[in-house]
Design an enzyme around this catalytic site. Structure first.
Site, PDB file in Angstrom:
ATOM      1  N   ASP A  23     -13.200   6.400  -4.361  1.00 48.45           N
ATOM      2  CA  ASP A  23     -12.539   5.912  -5.586  1.00 48.45           C
ATOM      3  C   ASP A  23     -13.079   6.646  -6.811  1.00 48.45           C
ATOM      4  OD1 ASP A  23     -10.956   4.105  -4.271  1.00 48.45           O
ATOM      5  OD2 ASP A  23     -12.316   2.416  -4.551  1.00 48.45           O
ATOM      6  N   GLY A  31      -2.060   5.856 -13.259  1.00 40.46           N
ATOM      7  CA  GLY A  31      -2.942   5.624 -12.121  1.00 40.46           C
ATOM      8  C   GLY A  31      -2.621   6.415 -10.858  1.00 40.46           C
ATOM      9  N   LYS A  41     -13.619  -3.963   1.009  1.00 43.70           N
ATOM     10  CA  LYS A  41     -14.464  -2.788   0.723  1.00 43.70           C
ATOM     11  C   LYS A  41     -15.968  -3.064   0.880  1.00 43.70           C
ATOM     12  CE  LYS A  41     -11.110  -0.523  -2.268  1.00 43.70           C
ATOM     13  NZ  LYS A  41     -10.850   0.132  -3.558  1.00 43.70           N
ATOM     14  N   SER A  57       0.831  -1.205   0.000  1.00 44.55           N
ATOM     15  CA  SER A  57       0.000   0.000   0.000  1.00 44.55           C
ATOM     16  C   SER A  57       0.866   1.256   0.000  1.00 44.55           C
ATOM     17  CB  SER A  57      -0.896   0.009   1.241  1.00 44.55           C
ATOM     18  OG  SER A  57      -1.540   1.265   1.334  1.00 44.55           O
TER      19      SER A  57
END
Ligand code: ATR
Length: 284
Positions: free
Chosen positions: A108, A248, A71, A20
């Site tokens: 997101d 990204g 999630k 992460s």
């Protein structure tokens, strides 16, 4: 980092969590804005998710970012959720309020929307090819719709999943969603103003997508949500053909900003300095 006993503590919860970038990203802003706080990585297996989150709330954490595979569980655990989380059926941000409530949000969609806004002219009425039909594609559809995309060709390796997702979002989305298979690429590529890869293909250790980019118009833009590697095989080929590309990292930085504000009470800025910091880590 200088942390006092009054520091605000947040976490990022996933399984695995080693890769992460969130601790580094939030760490940059904490230093830059001289905030007394920290964001710690927490590797939590699926079966321990709910009780760990409840314990973190008890321990005084201000909230957690949530990543794969939690999630949907985060969405289920939240007492209140925002519209983006409702639509996605998933939350990537849990905020622990002083009255005990857990608020679930999905940022997101915001990440992709802001990255496109920053890097591209208006998408109003434009044609997009969105590759993939998983959770990331769902968020992608919502972001593209928020930017008023006219038509979205939703192509997936398993076309049945694309059809299902298109059906599920039909009434919620204004854009015309046309589901199909990756084999439909040849029929739609020439019409596209924007290509968005939301599949995991091209990620480190994964095979790349096999698409003929020669079919794209010269003014088409190619965006990949994969950021590891930063230059995916898709972006590399697009660049070599002279096409504009968007990696990204933009999406990652923009989805983190609302989380930082919720955890630490200050709105951070997405800057070239932050990008350079993350690029350095990705290249290391
Ligand atoms: P996420 O929530 O990140 O979107 P996911 O739900 O597992 O993750 O979805 C992964 C997506 O990447 C799917 O659309 C998957 O296609 P399938 O539905 O056919 O499985 C797509 N994907 C993964 N690897 C791929 C590959 N090598 N080529 C094409 N598509 C791929």
């Amino acid at each position: 980092m200088s942390l006092t006993g009054a520091g605000k503590i947040a976490g990022v919860v996933g399984w695995p969590i080693r890769h992460s970038l969130s601790p580094l990203l939030h760490g940059y802003w904490l230093d830059e804005l001289k905030v007394d706080g920290a964001l710690v990585p927490l590797a939590i297996p699926r079966e321990d998710f709910a009780r760990t989150v409840l314990a973190l709330r008890r321990a005084g954490f201000t909230g957690v970012n949530v990543t794969v595979p939690h999630k949907e569980a985060a969405f289920a655990l939240a007492d209140v959720t925002d519209a983006a989380a409702e639509m996605a059926g998933a939350a990537n941000l849990l905020i622990f309020h002083a009255d005990g409530r857990i608020e679930g949000r999905n940022t997101d969609t915001v990440g992709l929307r802001e990255s496109l806004r920053e890097n591209m002219e208006s998408l109003k009425g434009k044609t997009v090819v969105l590759l993939g039909a998983g959770g990331a594609a769902r968020g992608g559809l919502l972001a593209l719709d928020a930017l008023n995309a006219g038509r979205i060709h939703l192509l997936n390796r398993s076309p049945g999943k694309a059809a299902q997702l298109a059906m599920a979002l039909k009434t919620a989305v204004k854009s015309d969603i046309q589901p199909g298979a990756l084999e439909d690429w040849a029929n739609v590529a020439g019409h596209a103003d924007l290509i968005v890869n939301s599949t995991s293909a091209g990620m480190k250790g994964q095979p790349p997508l096999d698409l003929d980019l020669a079919l794209l118009r010269k003014d088409a833009v190619v965006l990949d949500i994969v950021y590891n590697p930063l230059e995916t095989p898709l972006l590399k080929t697009a660049k070599a053909r002279g096409l504009k590309t968007i990696d990204g990292l933009g999406m990652l930085m923009h989805q983190a900003a609302p989380s930082f504000e919720a955890f630490f009470g200050v709105r951070p800025k997405v800057t070239p300095g932050l990008r350079a910091h993350l690029e350095k880590a990705l290249h290391a």
